[in-house]
Motif scaffolding. Sequence first.
Motif, PDB file in Angstrom:
ATOM      1  N   GLU A  89       0.853  -1.205   0.000  1.00 17.08           N
ATOM      2  CA  GLU A  89       0.000   0.000   0.000  1.00 17.08           C
ATOM      3  C   GLU A  89       0.880   1.244   0.000  1.00 17.08           C
ATOM      4  O   GLU A  89       1.122   1.877   1.033  1.00 17.08           O
ATOM      5  CB  GLU A  89      -0.895  -0.037   1.238  1.00 17.08           C
ATOM      6  CG  GLU A  89      -1.827   1.142   1.387  1.00 17.08           C
ATOM      7  CD  GLU A  89      -2.778   1.285   0.238  1.00 17.08           C
ATOM      8  OE1 GLU A  89      -2.363   1.822  -0.804  1.00 17.08           O
ATOM      9  OE2 GLU A  89      -3.940   0.848   0.389  1.00 17.08           O
ATOM     10  N   LYS A 137       0.755   4.352  -1.691  1.00 19.26           N
ATOM     11  CA  LYS A 137       0.432   5.723  -2.076  1.00 19.26           C
ATOM     12  C   LYS A 137       0.305   6.699  -0.909  1.00 19.26           C
ATOM     13  O   LYS A 137       0.784   7.826  -0.987  1.00 19.26           O
ATOM     14  CB  LYS A 137      -0.851   5.746  -2.907  1.00 19.26           C
ATOM     15  CG  LYS A 137      -0.646   5.127  -4.291  1.00 19.26           C
ATOM     16  CD  LYS A 137      -1.841   5.330  -5.177  1.00 19.26           C
ATOM     17  CE  LYS A 137      -1.579   4.739  -6.560  1.00 19.26           C
ATOM     18  NZ  LYS A 137      -2.715   4.991  -7.478  1.00 19.26           N
ATOM     19  N   TYR A 138      -0.369   6.284   0.171  1.00 14.26           N
ATOM     20  CA  TYR A 138      -0.586   7.233   1.271  1.00 14.26           C
ATOM     21  C   TYR A 138       0.736   7.761   1.813  1.00 14.26           C
ATOM     22  O   TYR A 138       0.833   8.910   2.220  1.00 14.26           O
ATOM     23  CB  TYR A 138      -1.356   6.560   2.405  1.00 14.26           C
ATOM     24  CG  TYR A 138      -2.716   6.052   2.026  1.00 14.26           C
ATOM     25  CD1 TYR A 138      -3.713   6.930   1.632  1.00 14.26           C
ATOM     26  CD2 TYR A 138      -3.011   4.696   2.060  1.00 14.26           C
ATOM     27  CE1 TYR A 138      -4.975   6.475   1.280  1.00 14.26           C
ATOM     28  CE2 TYR A 138      -4.269   4.227   1.718  1.00 14.26           C
ATOM     29  CZ  TYR A 138      -5.239   5.111   1.328  1.00 14.26           C
ATOM     30  OH  TYR A 138      -6.482   4.661   0.985  1.00 14.26           O
ATOM     31  N   LEU A 159       9.193   5.857   9.231  1.00 12.74           N
ATOM     32  CA  LEU A 159       8.139   5.636  10.238  1.00 12.74           C
ATOM     33  C   LEU A 159       6.955   6.574  10.015  1.00 12.74           C
ATOM     34  O   LEU A 159       5.801   6.165  10.140  1.00 12.74           O
ATOM     35  CB  LEU A 159       8.701   5.827  11.648  1.00 12.74           C
ATOM     36  CG  LEU A 159       9.598   4.699  12.157  1.00 12.74           C
ATOM     37  CD1 LEU A 159      10.171   5.044  13.530  1.00 12.74           C
ATOM     38  CD2 LEU A 159       8.820   3.377  12.248  1.00 12.74           C
ATOM     39  N   ASP A 187       3.200   5.553   9.305  1.00 15.58           N
ATOM     40  CA  ASP A 187       2.128   6.070  10.160  1.00 15.58           C
ATOM     41  C   ASP A 187       0.987   6.652   9.319  1.00 15.58           C
ATOM     42  O   ASP A 187      -0.190   6.379   9.573  1.00 15.58           O
ATOM     43  CB  ASP A 187       2.691   7.129  11.119  1.00 15.58           C
ATOM     44  CG  ASP A 187       1.596   7.738  11.999  1.00 15.58           C
ATOM     45  OD1 ASP A 187       0.808   6.962  12.573  1.00 15.58           O
ATOM     46  OD2 ASP A 187       1.523   8.964  12.106  1.00 15.58           O
ATOM     47  N   SER A 188       1.331   7.456   8.293  1.00 13.53           N
ATOM     48  CA  SER A 188       0.293   7.999   7.410  1.00 13.53           C
ATOM     49  C   SER A 188      -0.501   6.877   6.757  1.00 13.53           C
ATOM     50  O   SER A 188      -1.711   6.989   6.556  1.00 13.53           O
ATOM     51  CB  SER A 188       0.929   8.847   6.301  1.00 13.53           C
ATOM     52  OG  SER A 188       1.545   9.979   6.844  1.00 13.53           O
ATOM     53  N   ARG A 202      -2.950   5.156   9.250  1.00 19.39           N
ATOM     54  CA  ARG A 202      -4.151   5.966   9.521  1.00 19.39           C
ATOM     55  C   ARG A 202      -5.200   5.763   8.448  1.00 19.39           C
ATOM     56  O   ARG A 202      -6.396   5.866   8.711  1.00 19.39           O
ATOM     57  CB  ARG A 202      -3.800   7.460   9.559  1.00 19.39           C
ATOM     58  CG  ARG A 202      -3.124   7.915  10.812  1.00 19.39           C
ATOM     59  CD  ARG A 202      -2.912   9.417  10.743  1.00 19.39           C
ATOM     60  NE  ARG A 202      -4.159  10.115  10.902  1.00 19.39           N
ATOM     61  CZ  ARG A 202      -4.487  10.835  11.973  1.00 19.39           C
ATOM     62  NH1 ARG A 202      -3.648  10.935  12.973  1.00 19.39           N
ATOM     63  NH2 ARG A 202      -5.642  11.445  12.035  1.00 19.39           N
ATOM     64  N   SER A 203      -4.746   5.542   7.204  1.00 20.29           N
ATOM     65  CA  SER A 203      -5.679   5.513   6.079  1.00 20.29           C
ATOM     66  C   SER A 203      -6.073   4.105   5.659  1.00 20.29           C
ATOM     67  O   SER A 203      -7.054   3.912   4.948  1.00 20.29           O
ATOM     68  CB  SER A 203      -5.077   6.250   4.883  1.00 20.29           C
ATOM     69  OG  SER A 203      -4.977   7.632   5.157  1.00 20.29           O
ATOM     70  N   TRP A 239       4.149  14.381  15.258  1.00 19.91           N
ATOM     71  CA  TRP A 239       3.876  14.586  13.826  1.00 19.91           C
ATOM     72  C   TRP A 239       2.489  15.168  13.632  1.00 19.91           C
ATOM     73  O   TRP A 239       2.285  16.095  12.850  1.00 19.91           O
ATOM     74  CB  TRP A 239       4.034  13.263  13.079  1.00 19.91           C
ATOM     75  CG  TRP A 239       3.858  13.377  11.595  1.00 19.91           C
ATOM     76  CD1 TRP A 239       2.945  12.727  10.829  1.00 19.91           C
ATOM     77  CD2 TRP A 239       4.639  14.172  10.679  1.00 19.91           C
ATOM     78  NE1 TRP A 239       3.087  13.071   9.501  1.00 19.91           N
ATOM     79  CE2 TRP A 239       4.118  13.951   9.394  1.00 19.91           C
ATOM     80  CE3 TRP A 239       5.710  15.046  10.836  1.00 19.91           C
ATOM     81  CZ2 TRP A 239       4.637  14.574   8.260  1.00 19.91           C
ATOM     82  CZ3 TRP A 239       6.218  15.680   9.700  1.00 19.91           C
ATOM     83  CH2 TRP A 239       5.695  15.440   8.433  1.00 19.91           C
ATOM     84  N   ASP A 240       1.527  14.657  14.365  1.00 22.82           N
ATOM     85  CA  ASP A 240       0.168  15.175  14.247  1.00 22.82           C
ATOM     86  C   ASP A 240       0.130  16.664  14.634  1.00 22.82           C
ATOM     87  O   ASP A 240      -0.425  17.488  13.894  1.00 22.82           O
ATOM     88  CB  ASP A 240      -0.765  14.345  15.140  1.00 22.82           C
ATOM     89  CG  ASP A 240      -2.189  14.359  14.611  1.00 22.82           C
ATOM     90  OD1 ASP A 240      -2.376  14.002  13.430  1.00 22.82           O
ATOM     91  OD2 ASP A 240      -3.094  14.740  15.367  1.00 22.82           O
TER      92      ASP A 240
END
Lengths: 256, 256
Positions: A150, A152-153, A176, A180-181, A184-185, A225-226
């Motif tokens: 996966e 792309k995100y 990392l 993480d992104s 989330r998705s 990061w958020d």
Amino acid sequence: MTYCLALTVDAGLVFASDSRTNAGADQVSTYGKMHTFERPGERVFVLLTAGNLATTQAVLGRLRRDIEDGAAHSLYTVRDMAGAAEYLGRINREEQEKHGEALTRAGFTAEATFILGGQLRQQAPELFLIYPQGNFITTSAQTRYLQIGESKYGKPILDRIITRDTPLGDAARCALVSIDSTMRSNVTVGPPLEVIVYERDRLHFEHYLCLEADDPYLADLKAAWDDNIRRAFRDLPRFDWESAGAPVPVRHDPSR
Amino acid sequence: MTYCLALTVDAGLVFASDSRTNAGADQVSTYGKMHTFERPGERVFVLLTAGNLATTQAVLGRLRRDIEDGAAHSLYTVRDMAGAAEYLGRINREEQEKHGEALTRAGFTAEATFILGGQLRQQAPELFLIYPQGNFITTSAQTRYLQIGESKYGKPILDRIITRDTPLGDAARCALVSIDSTMRSNVTVGPPLEVIVYERDRLHFEHYLCLEADDPYLADLKAAWDDNIRRAFRDLPRFDWESAGAPVPVRHDPSR
């Protein structure tokens, strides 16, 4: 699903992977997707896996057996990283062929994709992405990373941050953040996260992290990061009409 | 390819789209994918399009003809936004069926996907995503946006920023950042970018932007976002081994 990536910078290589596998949304398991082969001082390899789990396990078994049996072709006999990629591509195709027809009839695929990285003594560290068909690609001066699963995100942050002179710590952190992104998705990408940081010319793996979901560093990193992303967003330039409190001007007529 | 998205927040709706279409990498054109239908004070609709260009153009033609002809079913006769989505789904399926078989034989698809948003007087603003099969979904309290086309690269920033109380300016900016991330990663998504900011209960479109590649605000936004993301990344917590200058500790044994 899966998300694995590998980065090549002047200081060395970084590998990172999630550990979630699924066959349908109701059959989710945890399997490491990062595997190492090491002859300290002579050659080191990291293998990241994506795709059909039976195929990736069969391929891994073959790689280990060929080494144990002292076969003419194995990761311990190849002359360079490209030779290792070619050997892996052949094994991958052979293992897929064993069950491919039966799987296709059942509506599944035997396909598997790999990232193979490492270094042989007196050669440069290299990364390869090996496709289900056995062919493979490497990185370039402009494209310093490879991704499987996966992808792309987590790609935009890599494009913005990674260059050849990125330090290894930054490269590992960026990997990392990229995972993480993705987590989330896409819920089928999940912890533990594994990271190997390989310093060029060490010819030995020293730096391995396995970060569980509740790992304190991972939690700090995600929270920071958020926060930082929100601040980055908050500090963007405003539209004219926002600061003025005036109605938004029509720059063009939308009716066509 | 295409990337279009629409956001619903308490203050209203935001629509954004790129303008690049391609049939193969050597046949790239610029077509607006944002279309409006408006009866000021009574009802407003924005349509975003993705998929087969002949189908989306045919669907648009039908929508306009049904209005002009005063047909029993048209965007000007539907009772609510869900009725508009159902009507659009039917038109979409009918237009695909006209050429679908011939296209399938030739290895193409007639499929098209739409986002339809807007408001009817004394009703709430709503967004719908209409699939090629004619069925459709809307947003929820948790999921405040819909995307069509190349949706993955630009999704993480939406997940982090958009909530129901996001101001319209922030929502429009976030949509542009989302498209910018997508354009960096997929060359078949490109400018001009179109944005409509619809203030709830206005029942009239006032706020339309068409940003060419060299638009000063878009250039400022991209540069600022790039700087701010780098700063956000630079300010992340370091690994223990980085600050200490010490070798990376092995937390677990990678060999399995």
